[in-house]
Design a protein around this motif. Structure first.
Motif, PDB file in Angstrom:
ATOM      1  N   VAL A 158       0.849  -1.203   0.000  1.00 27.30           N
ATOM      2  CA  VAL A 158       0.000   0.000   0.000  1.00 27.30           C
ATOM      3  C   VAL A 158       0.881   1.248   0.000  1.00 27.30           C
ATOM      4  N   ASN A 159       1.910   1.236   0.799  1.00 30.14           N
ATOM      5  CA  ASN A 159       2.837   2.371   0.807  1.00 30.14           C
ATOM      6  C   ASN A 159       3.562   2.502  -0.524  1.00 30.14           C
ATOM      7  N   ASN A 160       3.927   1.385  -1.135  1.00 27.25           N
ATOM      8  CA  ASN A 160       4.578   1.444  -2.448  1.00 27.25           C
ATOM      9  C   ASN A 160       3.683   2.118  -3.476  1.00 27.25           C
ATOM     10  N   LEU A 161       2.379   1.861  -3.408  1.00 26.45           N
ATOM     11  CA  LEU A 161       1.442   2.546  -4.299  1.00 26.45           C
ATOM     12  C   LEU A 161       1.439   4.044  -4.040  1.00 26.45           C
ATOM     13  N   ALA A 162       1.483   4.412  -2.760  1.00 28.65           N
ATOM     14  CA  ALA A 162       1.475   5.830  -2.407  1.00 28.65           C
ATOM     15  C   ALA A 162       2.734   6.542  -2.888  1.00 28.65           C
ATOM     16  N   TYR A 163       3.788   5.806  -3.142  1.00 30.86           N
ATOM     17  CA  TYR A 163       5.035   6.399  -3.615  1.00 30.86           C
ATOM     18  C   TYR A 163       5.034   6.647  -5.121  1.00 30.86           C
ATOM     19  N   THR A 164       4.045   6.131  -5.841  1.00 34.13           N
ATOM     20  CA  THR A 164       4.051   6.267  -7.299  1.00 34.13           C
ATOM     21  C   THR A 164       3.581   7.653  -7.726  1.00 34.13           C
ATOM     22  N   SER A 165       4.092   8.086  -8.878  1.00 34.74           N
ATOM     23  CA  SER A 165       3.689   9.394  -9.413  1.00 34.74           C
ATOM     24  C   SER A 165       2.213   9.403  -9.787  1.00 34.74           C
ATOM     25  N   MET A 166       1.684   8.268 -10.262  1.00 38.73           N
ATOM     26  CA  MET A 166       0.282   8.218 -10.687  1.00 38.73           C
ATOM     27  C   MET A 166      -0.668   8.486  -9.536  1.00 38.73           C
ATOM     28  N   VAL A 167      -0.413   7.816  -8.428  1.00 41.79           N
ATOM     29  CA  VAL A 167      -1.302   7.980  -7.266  1.00 41.79           C
ATOM     30  C   VAL A 167      -1.146   9.371  -6.668  1.00 41.79           C
ATOM     31  N   GLN A 168       0.078   9.853  -6.521  1.00 40.91           N
ATOM     32  CA  GLN A 168       0.274  11.177  -5.936  1.00 40.91           C
ATOM     33  C   GLN A 168      -0.336  12.267  -6.797  1.00 40.91           C
ATOM     34  N   SER A 169      -0.237  12.130  -8.108  1.00 45.06           N
ATOM     35  CA  SER A 169      -0.831  13.111  -9.004  1.00 45.06           C
ATOM     36  C   SER A 169      -2.354  13.109  -8.883  1.00 45.06           C
ATOM     37  N   ALA A 170      -2.951  11.925  -8.826  1.00 47.29           N
ATOM     38  CA  ALA A 170      -4.411  11.839  -8.693  1.00 47.29           C
ATOM     39  C   ALA A 170      -4.867  12.374  -7.340  1.00 47.29           C
ATOM     40  N   TRP A 171      -4.094  12.130  -6.309  1.00 43.88           N
ATOM     41  CA  TRP A 171      -4.418  12.693  -4.988  1.00 43.88           C
ATOM     42  C   TRP A 171      -4.425  14.216  -5.050  1.00 43.88           C
ATOM     43  N   ARG A 172      -3.407  14.766  -5.695  1.00 41.13           N
ATOM     44  CA  ARG A 172      -3.254  16.214  -5.732  1.00 41.13           C
ATOM     45  C   ARG A 172      -4.332  16.874  -6.594  1.00 41.13           C
ATOM     46  N   GLU A 173      -4.649  16.276  -7.718  1.00 39.63           N
ATOM     47  CA  GLU A 173      -5.526  16.924  -8.688  1.00 39.63           C
ATOM     48  C   GLU A 173      -6.999  16.544  -8.540  1.00 39.63           C
ATOM     49  N   GLU A 174      -7.277  15.331  -8.064  1.00 44.96           N
ATOM     50  CA  GLU A 174      -8.655  14.863  -8.064  1.00 44.96           C
ATOM     51  C   GLU A 174      -9.106  14.283  -6.731  1.00 44.96           C
ATOM     52  N   GLN A 175      -8.228  14.304  -5.720  1.00 41.33           N
ATOM     53  CA  GLN A 175      -8.577  13.824  -4.376  1.00 41.33           C
ATOM     54  C   GLN A 175      -9.049  12.363  -4.388  1.00 41.33           C
ATOM     55  N   ARG A 176      -8.415  11.571  -5.190  1.00 39.07           N
ATOM     56  CA  ARG A 176      -8.686  10.138  -5.272  1.00 39.07           C
ATOM     57  C   ARG A 176      -7.413   9.464  -5.770  1.00 39.07           C
ATOM     58  N   PRO A 177      -7.285   8.157  -5.653  1.00 41.65           N
ATOM     59  CA  PRO A 177      -8.162   7.168  -5.030  1.00 41.65           C
ATOM     60  C   PRO A 177      -7.759   6.935  -3.582  1.00 41.65           C
ATOM     61  N   LEU A 178      -8.640   6.318  -2.825  1.00 40.63           N
ATOM     62  CA  LEU A 178      -8.248   5.768  -1.541  1.00 40.63           C
ATOM     63  C   LEU A 178      -7.537   4.446  -1.793  1.00 40.63           C
ATOM     64  N   VAL A 179      -6.461   4.202  -1.052  1.00 34.49           N
ATOM     65  CA  VAL A 179      -5.686   2.973  -1.219  1.00 34.49           C
ATOM     66  C   VAL A 179      -5.820   2.146   0.053  1.00 34.49           C
ATOM     67  N   HIS A 180      -6.348   0.953  -0.089  1.00 30.95           N
ATOM     68  CA  HIS A 180      -6.664   0.099   1.053  1.00 30.95           C
ATOM     69  C   HIS A 180      -5.771  -1.133   1.080  1.00 30.95           C
ATOM     70  N   GLY A 181      -5.454  -1.591   2.276  1.00 28.17           N
ATOM     71  CA  GLY A 181      -4.768  -2.860   2.458  1.00 28.17           C
ATOM     72  C   GLY A 181      -5.659  -3.825   3.205  1.00 28.17           C
ATOM     73  N   TRP A 182      -5.997  -4.920   2.555  1.00 24.87           N
ATOM     74  CA  TRP A 182      -6.861  -5.943   3.154  1.00 24.87           C
ATOM     75  C   TRP A 182      -6.139  -7.279   3.191  1.00 24.87           C
ATOM     76  N   VAL A 183      -6.620  -8.155   4.068  1.00 21.25           N
ATOM     77  CA  VAL A 183      -6.102  -9.522   4.098  1.00 21.25           C
ATOM     78  C   VAL A 183      -7.287 -10.473   4.214  1.00 21.25           C
ATOM     79  N   TYR A 184      -7.217 -11.556   3.474  1.00 23.86           N
ATOM     80  CA  TYR A 184      -8.304 -12.525   3.374  1.00 23.86           C
ATOM     81  C   TYR A 184      -7.946 -13.782   4.148  1.00 23.86           C
ATOM     82  N   ALA A 185      -8.902 -14.297   4.898  1.00 22.93           N
ATOM     83  CA  ALA A 185      -8.690 -15.526   5.677  1.00 22.93           C
ATOM     84  C   ALA A 185      -9.314 -16.701   4.936  1.00 22.93           C
TER      85      ALA A 185
END
Length: 211
Positions: A158-185
């Protein structure tokens, strides 16, 4: 009947059932996709994204690999992320790991000479172990240790996604996406949320992209 032939028959039955219930179902799908979610999951056959969240086709854009990793040099994964964020405009990205993950468990042991490419891929999970060695080495039960590494690996991706230019640009310009970390049992079929990052989340300055 051979196993692959059974799959073809099951496909025909599924398509017929869909058309009977909704005659225009496939026509609507053929017009394009507007998924709300990007799912980055493990390639494990027991964790199909659409099935475990009971989603219809068209809701989830998906990428899967061993141990659900987001690696800065993996152009396959990053191309999926770029298309999902910049073209499809997804509102959420979900990184979903699962307990009893064979890839994560393998990362806790020595490298095996018969699977050299897998060894290279799992080096990134070994890095997560190294970063959290003190916590993980304090866990005596190997299953518990592996499952905790599953969780830590999801959080790292999840943090690696937050480090990408694509996600940071979308956060800055469009206030999206939310990035979630889930685990399945696997033993009860339930999902557990571990972390969510969004436009207001603090990112280490060394990973920030210039505006």
């Amino acid at each position: 009947m051979r196993s692959h032939e059974k799959l073809l028959l099951e496909n025909k039955a599924w398509a017929e059932e869909k058309k009977q219930r909704e005659p225009d179902y496939f026509e609507r799908l053929a017009h394009g996709q507007q998924p709300e979610f990007l799912w980055i999951g493990c390639a494990d056959s027991r964790v199909p994204a659409d099935v475990i969240v009971n989603a219809e086709p068209g809701l989830i854009f998906a990428h899967r690999n061993i141990a659900n990793q987001v690696i800065a040099t993996d152009f396959n994964c990053l191309s999926v992320v770029q298309y999902a964020v910049e073209v499809l405009k997804v509102r959420h990205i979900i990184v979903c790991g699962h307990y009893s993950c064979g890839g994560v468990r393998a990362a806790l042991s020595h490298q095996q000479s018969d699977v050299t490419l897998v060894n290279k891929w799992l080096t990134h999970v070994k890095d997560v172990y190294r970063l959290h060695r003190e916590e993980l080495d304090a866990i005596n039960d190997i299953d518990d240790k592996a499952n905790r590494l599953v969780e830590l690996n999801v959080i790292e991706q999840v943090n690696n996604l937050a480090y990408t230019s694509m996600v940071q640009s979308a956060w800055r310009e469009e206030q999206r996406p939310l990035v979630h970390g889930w685990v399945y049992a696997l033993d009860d079929g339930l999902l557990k949320q571990l972390i969510t990052l969004g436009p207001e989340s603090k990112i280490d300055p060394i990973y920030r992209w210039d505006v």
